[in-house]
Scaffold this motif. Structure first.
Motif, PDB file in Angstrom:
ATOM      1  N   GLY A 270       0.822  -1.208   0.000  1.00 34.29           N
ATOM      2  CA  GLY A 270       0.000   0.000   0.000  1.00 34.29           C
ATOM      3  C   GLY A 270       0.847   1.245   0.000  1.00 34.29           C
ATOM      4  N   PHE A 271       0.552   2.163   0.931  1.00 34.52           N
ATOM      5  CA  PHE A 271       1.256   3.444   0.962  1.00 34.52           C
ATOM      6  C   PHE A 271       2.755   3.277   1.179  1.00 34.52           C
ATOM      7  CE2 PHE A 271      -2.904   5.482   2.552  1.00 34.52           C
ATOM      8  CZ  PHE A 271      -3.262   5.830   1.266  1.00 34.52           C
ATOM      9  N   GLN A 272       3.179   2.197   1.831  1.00 29.49           N
ATOM     10  CA  GLN A 272       4.608   2.017   2.067  1.00 29.49           C
ATOM     11  C   GLN A 272       5.375   1.891   0.758  1.00 29.49           C
ATOM     12  OE1 GLN A 272       2.379  -0.359   2.287  1.00 29.49           O
ATOM     13  NE2 GLN A 272       3.230  -2.423   2.434  1.00 29.49           N
ATOM     14  N   ALA A 273       4.707   1.415  -0.289  1.00 24.52           N
ATOM     15  CA  ALA A 273       5.351   1.324  -1.602  1.00 24.52           C
ATOM     16  C   ALA A 273       5.131   2.593  -2.407  1.00 24.52           C
ATOM     17  CB  ALA A 273       4.809   0.125  -2.374  1.00 24.52           C
ATOM     18  N   VAL A 274       3.912   3.134  -2.360  1.00 22.86           N
ATOM     19  CA  VAL A 274       3.595   4.333  -3.140  1.00 22.86           C
ATOM     20  C   VAL A 274       4.489   5.498  -2.735  1.00 22.86           C
ATOM     21  CG1 VAL A 274       1.809   6.022  -3.699  1.00 22.86           C
ATOM     22  CG2 VAL A 274       1.208   3.596  -3.495  1.00 22.86           C
ATOM     23  N   PHE A 275       4.748   5.611  -1.431  1.00 26.18           N
ATOM     24  CA  PHE A 275       5.535   6.739  -0.925  1.00 26.18           C
ATOM     25  C   PHE A 275       6.878   6.270  -0.364  1.00 26.18           C
ATOM     26  CE2 PHE A 275       1.053   7.951  -0.654  1.00 26.18           C
ATOM     27  CZ  PHE A 275       1.080   9.109  -1.418  1.00 26.18           C
ATOM     28  N   ALA A 276       7.455   5.266  -0.983  1.00 24.58           N
ATOM     29  CA  ALA A 276       8.735   4.726  -0.529  1.00 24.58           C
ATOM     30  C   ALA A 276       9.841   5.773  -0.634  1.00 24.58           C
ATOM     31  CB  ALA A 276       9.105   3.496  -1.356  1.00 24.58           C
ATOM     32  N   GLU A 277      10.803   5.675   0.268  1.00 22.10           N
ATOM     33  CA  GLU A 277      11.944   6.589   0.245  1.00 22.10           C
ATOM     34  C   GLU A 277      12.775   6.377  -1.020  1.00 22.10           C
ATOM     35  OE1 GLU A 277      14.336   6.536   3.716  1.00 22.10           O
ATOM     36  OE2 GLU A 277      12.641   6.665   5.108  1.00 22.10           O
ATOM     37  N   GLY A 278      13.402   7.445  -1.473  1.00 23.27           N
ATOM     38  CA  GLY A 278      14.290   7.360  -2.617  1.00 23.27           C
ATOM     39  C   GLY A 278      13.630   7.592  -3.958  1.00 23.27           C
ATOM     40  N   LEU A 279      12.322   7.936  -3.930  1.00 26.45           N
ATOM     41  CA  LEU A 279      11.600   8.132  -5.192  1.00 26.45           C
ATOM     42  C   LEU A 279      11.171   9.583  -5.372  1.00 26.45           C
ATOM     43  CD1 LEU A 279       9.342   4.928  -5.148  1.00 26.45           C
ATOM     44  CD2 LEU A 279      11.621   5.241  -6.159  1.00 26.45           C
ATOM     45  N   GLU A 280      11.869  10.496  -4.749  1.00 27.52           N
ATOM     46  CA  GLU A 280      11.500  11.911  -4.842  1.00 27.52           C
ATOM     47  C   GLU A 280      11.991  12.580  -6.109  1.00 27.52           C
ATOM     48  OE1 GLU A 280      13.196  10.605  -2.258  1.00 27.52           O
ATOM     49  OE2 GLU A 280      11.533  10.364  -0.831  1.00 27.52           O
ATOM     50  N   ASP A 281      12.920  11.954  -6.807  1.00 27.34           N
ATOM     51  CA  ASP A 281      13.511  12.565  -8.004  1.00 27.34           C
ATOM     52  C   ASP A 281      12.430  12.912  -9.027  1.00 27.34           C
ATOM     53  OD1 ASP A 281      14.932  12.937 -10.548  1.00 27.34           O
ATOM     54  OD2 ASP A 281      16.658  12.089  -9.494  1.00 27.34           O
ATOM     55  N   PRO A 282      12.457  14.133  -9.561  1.00 33.77           N
ATOM     56  CA  PRO A 282      11.465  14.554 -10.560  1.00 33.77           C
ATOM     57  C   PRO A 282      11.436  13.681 -11.811  1.00 33.77           C
ATOM     58  CG  PRO A 282      12.679  16.450  -9.717  1.00 33.77           C
ATOM     59  CD  PRO A 282      13.372  15.233  -9.204  1.00 33.77           C
ATOM     60  N   LYS A 283      12.495  12.916 -12.030  1.00 31.13           N
ATOM     61  CA  LYS A 283      12.532  12.091 -13.253  1.00 31.13           C
ATOM     62  C   LYS A 283      11.466  10.996 -13.234  1.00 31.13           C
ATOM     63  CE  LYS A 283      16.092   8.841 -11.628  1.00 31.13           C
ATOM     64  NZ  LYS A 283      17.488   8.399 -11.819  1.00 31.13           N
ATOM     65  N   TYR A 284      10.951  10.674 -12.054  1.00 30.39           N
ATOM     66  CA  TYR A 284       9.889   9.665 -11.968  1.00 30.39           C
ATOM     67  C   TYR A 284       8.537  10.323 -12.227  1.00 30.39           C
ATOM     68  CZ  TYR A 284      13.660   7.000  -9.811  1.00 30.39           C
ATOM     69  OH  TYR A 284      14.858   6.379  -9.567  1.00 30.39           O
ATOM     70  N   THR A 285       8.416  10.873 -13.411  1.00 26.20           N
ATOM     71  CA  THR A 285       7.234  11.668 -13.765  1.00 26.20           C
ATOM     72  C   THR A 285       5.943  10.878 -13.630  1.00 26.20           C
ATOM     73  OG1 THR A 285       8.600  12.893 -15.345  1.00 26.20           O
ATOM     74  CG2 THR A 285       6.211  13.099 -15.559  1.00 26.20           C
ATOM     75  N   GLU A 286       5.934   9.673 -14.149  1.00 29.42           N
ATOM     76  CA  GLU A 286       4.715   8.870 -14.118  1.00 29.42           C
ATOM     77  C   GLU A 286       4.282   8.597 -12.687  1.00 29.42           C
ATOM     78  OE1 GLU A 286       2.904   4.672 -15.929  1.00 29.42           O
ATOM     79  OE2 GLU A 286       5.059   5.113 -16.067  1.00 29.42           O
TER      80      GLU A 286
END
Length: 207
Positions: free
Chosen positions: A108-124
């Motif tokens: 659930g949210f633990q995957a959707v908002f996982a650490e390390g995914l803040e980079d703008p390149k993950y546009t989708e």
């Protein structure tokens, strides 16, 4: 060419299979048990094969987060559609839907908002996150029009819904002989109580 170890994946299928296996791995072992090497092993491909589709662990995790966010949004919207026209019932149903999703899929949210995914390149991913948050926030605003209060309500409901799911998955509720359906119903009822308290406590329009 994809290097495989007895698998039957074509080049165009492997990306989706890696995401599916990643979701499965996180569901079983949690975020700490997720690694590209373990995903490759479960997908029955060589350790190098995933890197043809994902440059690193974070990129694969971002794809998992996208899939999870989409699934959560779909389940919430389905619950809202079944709840009828009452905004309070809709919001409570969406909250319970998250608990059901977490129990059934163990992610659930633990995957959707996982650490390390803040980079703008993950546009989708950022687009899917925003769409998911907007789904819940619109429902909160429908019953609590003051935006700061609506945000607080959304946070409370999400934390509560996740907690119900975790209590079931961790065995707390199962030791009480509660079924998944009963826990989902408890989550929905508790959400309704929290929503009613927010609505009753709004008083005059906020500045």
């Amino acid at each position: 060419m994809i290097h495989h170890m007895g698998g039957k994946y074509h080049h165009g299928d492997l990306r989706d299979e890696l995401v599916r296996v990643s979701v499965e791995l996180i569901a079983e072992l949690g975020m700490d048990g997720f690694s590209v090497s373990q995903v490759a092993k479960r997908a029955n491909v060589s350790p190098a094969a995933p890197y043809r589709h994902f440059p690193d662990r974070a990129a694969l995790l971002a794809a998992v987060a996208c899939t999870t966010a989409c699934g959560l949004r779909e389940q919430a919207e389905a619950a809202v559609a079944e709840a009828g026209p009452d905004p309070v019932a809709q919001l409570a149903a969406a909250s319970g839907a998250y608990t059901a999703f977490l129990i059934n899929r163990r992610i659930g949210f633990q995957a959707v908002f996982a650490e390390g995914l803040e980079d703008p390149k993950y546009t989708e991913l950022h687009e899917h996150r925003r769409a998911l948050i907007d789904t819940y926030l619109r429902l909160c605003l429908a019953v609590c029009p003051y935006p700061p209060a609506a945000l607080e309500l959304m946070e409370q409901l999400n934390a509560q819904a996740h907690g119900y799911g975790e209590f079931f998955l961790n065995g707390v509720y199962r030791r009480m002989n509660y079924t998944a359906a009963q826990v989902t119903a408890k989550s929905t009822t508790s959400a309704r109580i929290v929503i009613d308290a927010h609505v009753d406590g709004q008083g005059p329009a906020q500045p």
